[in-house]
Design an enzyme around this catalytic site. Structure first.
Site, PDB file in Angstrom:
ATOM      1  N   ARG A 147       0.850  -1.191   0.000  1.00  0.00           N
ATOM      2  CA  ARG A 147       0.000   0.000   0.000  1.00  0.00           C
ATOM      3  C   ARG A 147       0.886   1.242   0.000  1.00  0.00           C
ATOM      4  O   ARG A 147       1.875   1.304   0.745  1.00  0.00           O
ATOM      5  CB  ARG A 147      -0.903   0.029   1.238  1.00  0.00           C
ATOM      6  CG  ARG A 147      -2.084  -0.922   1.157  1.00  0.00           C
ATOM      7  CD  ARG A 147      -3.081  -0.517   0.079  1.00  0.00           C
ATOM      8  NE  ARG A 147      -4.236  -1.396   0.026  1.00  0.00           N
ATOM      9  CZ  ARG A 147      -4.354  -2.459  -0.771  1.00  0.00           C
ATOM     10  NH1 ARG A 147      -3.374  -2.786  -1.594  1.00  0.00           N
ATOM     11  NH2 ARG A 147      -5.458  -3.189  -0.762  1.00  0.00           N
ATOM     12  N   GLU A 149      -2.923   7.862  -4.698  1.00  0.00           N
ATOM     13  CA  GLU A 149      -3.066   6.900  -5.790  1.00  0.00           C
ATOM     14  C   GLU A 149      -4.394   7.139  -6.491  1.00  0.00           C
ATOM     15  O   GLU A 149      -5.424   7.145  -5.805  1.00  0.00           O
ATOM     16  CB  GLU A 149      -3.016   5.489  -5.221  1.00  0.00           C
ATOM     17  CG  GLU A 149      -2.976   4.430  -6.307  1.00  0.00           C
ATOM     18  CD  GLU A 149      -2.812   3.029  -5.716  1.00  0.00           C
ATOM     19  OE1 GLU A 149      -1.803   2.762  -5.045  1.00  0.00           O
ATOM     20  OE2 GLU A 149      -3.724   2.219  -5.932  1.00  0.00           O
ATOM     21  N   HIS A 194      -0.904  -0.118  -9.791  1.00  0.00           N
ATOM     22  CA  HIS A 194      -1.574  -1.082  -8.899  1.00  0.00           C
ATOM     23  C   HIS A 194      -2.060  -2.312  -9.685  1.00  0.00           C
ATOM     24  O   HIS A 194      -3.261  -2.602  -9.728  1.00  0.00           O
ATOM     25  CB  HIS A 194      -2.741  -0.404  -8.159  1.00  0.00           C
ATOM     26  CG  HIS A 194      -3.056  -1.049  -6.838  1.00  0.00           C
ATOM     27  ND1 HIS A 194      -3.409  -0.346  -5.718  1.00  0.00           N
ATOM     28  CD2 HIS A 194      -3.068  -2.357  -6.462  1.00  0.00           C
ATOM     29  CE1 HIS A 194      -3.630  -1.168  -4.717  1.00  0.00           C
ATOM     30  NE2 HIS A 194      -3.430  -2.406  -5.145  1.00  0.00           N
TER      31      HIS A 194
HETATM   32  C1  DGY Z   1      -5.700  -6.151  -2.975  1.00  0.00           C
HETATM   33  O1  DGY Z   1      -6.417  -7.120  -3.245  1.00  0.00           O
HETATM   34  O2  DGY Z   1      -5.633  -5.677  -1.840  1.00  0.00           O
HETATM   35  C2  DGY Z   1      -4.919  -5.545  -4.095  1.00  0.00           C
HETATM   36  O3  DGY Z   1      -4.165  -4.486  -3.645  1.00  0.00           O
HETATM   37  C3  DGY Z   1      -5.812  -5.088  -5.223  1.00  0.00           C
HETATM   38  O4  DGY Z   1      -6.169  -6.130  -6.037  1.00  0.00           O
END
Ligand code: DGY
Length: 313
Positions: free
Chosen positions: A232, A260, A279
């Site tokens: 993250r 983001e 991402h």
């Molecule tokens: C998640 O699943 O947390 C990813 O960051 C997004 O697919």
């Protein structure tokens, strides 16, 4: 009963909901404006959101008393106010395991891109940017599955990454709040940062991990080290990272950023040693289809009065 799905999902999973007689509404655009989310959730019994959708008390209250389950199309649940859900008796579920192989692959891809300066050698003509979080964003096939393994609340399983690092002849050490039964040496965070050539982040985003790598810690990293973040963005102080990348660190591979998406013209884009992807850790076709199946199974379980397989609260 009504279900709102905030993006079109790949595969056939949603057909299962319709076959059960549920009324399913799907938002078809790549981005979902907040106002539309608030309007569309009114009266729904189930919600399938993606990480981009902030699911807070306001959304839950707009949905009203019908709302029984928020079946996240993600393993990370930092976009959901879990306390607010718990207070309202709403179950929250997620999609652990099915995306960790894909994310570990991307960790390796980013590391190699930084270490071997791949992007700097690539044709510089502008290309179509991916909307990585959109479940049906342009998808490669993704790793073959299934991959049973340890569960976690973060997208980037450390063990799956360690498997790849070891295969490349790297020596793996790890840190966490307390030592875990892992087959690699544990180091306190400060010692790890001072000595590691590559630091890869795998923690979920919580109030405790927010800006885990603050300015002081970024500059306490070994000079010339590489940072990879597929977890993250808010685990890192972005402003300080920009400075650290101007001489202290060799580079950074970032699949997640804070904010983001990064706004156009953000200083990170100007740095040749920052490799940024939108991402796409889980963006493999098989992976995204599995995520849809898992989210649907969780949602159905709650609406049918069964215990969901992947509860968070
Ligand atoms: C998640 O699943 O947390 C990813 O960051 C997004 O697919």
């Amino acid at each position: 009963m009504r279900v709102y799905v905030t993006r079109t999902l790949p595969g056939q999973a949603l057909e299962r909901l319709k076959a059960k007689g549920l009324e399913v509404e799907v938002h078809e655009g790549l981005f979902l404006p907040r106002e539309e989310l608030l309007r569309k959730v009114e009266g729904v019994h189930g919600l399938i959101p993606i990480v981009e959708d902030r699911i807070d008390a306001e959304v839950m209250d707009r949905a009203g008393k019908n709302l029984k389950v928020i079946a996240c199309y993600s393993v990370g649940v930092d976009h959901v106010d879990l306390e607010a859900a718990q207070l309202r008796g709403i179950r929250v579920t997620h999609t652990p395991d099915v995306l960790t192989e894909a994310t570990a692959d991307l960790t390796l891809a980013l590391l190699l891109a930084v270490a071997r300066r791949v992007v700097e050698g690539v044709d510089p003509r502008p290309r179509r940017a991916l909307a990585g979080l959109a479940p049906r964003a342009p998808l490669g096939p993704g790793p073959p599955g299934p991959h049973p393994g340890p569960r976690g609340h973060g997208p980037a399983s450390p063990r799956r990454w360690a498997k790849r690092a070891l295969a490349f002849g790297m020596r793996v050490v790890y840190t966490s709040r307390t030592p875990k039964p892992l087959p690699y040496p544990f180091l306190p965070l400060e010692d790890l940062l001072a000595t590691a050539d590559i630091v890869s982040l795998h923690a979920p985003l919580t109030p405790e991990t927010h800006r885990l790598l603050n300015r002081e810690r970024l500059f306490a990293m070994k000079p010339g080290a590489i940072l990879v973040n597929t977890a993250r963005g808010a685990l890192v102080d972005t402003e300080a990272l920009v400075e650290a990348l101007k001489g202290h660190l060799l580079g950074a591979g970032l699949d997640v950023t804070d904010p983001e998406p990064l706004p156009p013209g953000h200083p990170l884009y100007a740095l040749p040693n920052a490799v940024i992807t939108p991402h796409i850790g889980s963006a493999g076709r098989r992976t995204r289809e599995r995520m849809a199946e898992v989210a649907v199974e969780n949602l159905l379980a709650v609406l049918e009065g069964r215990e969901p397989p992947n509860p968070v609260v």
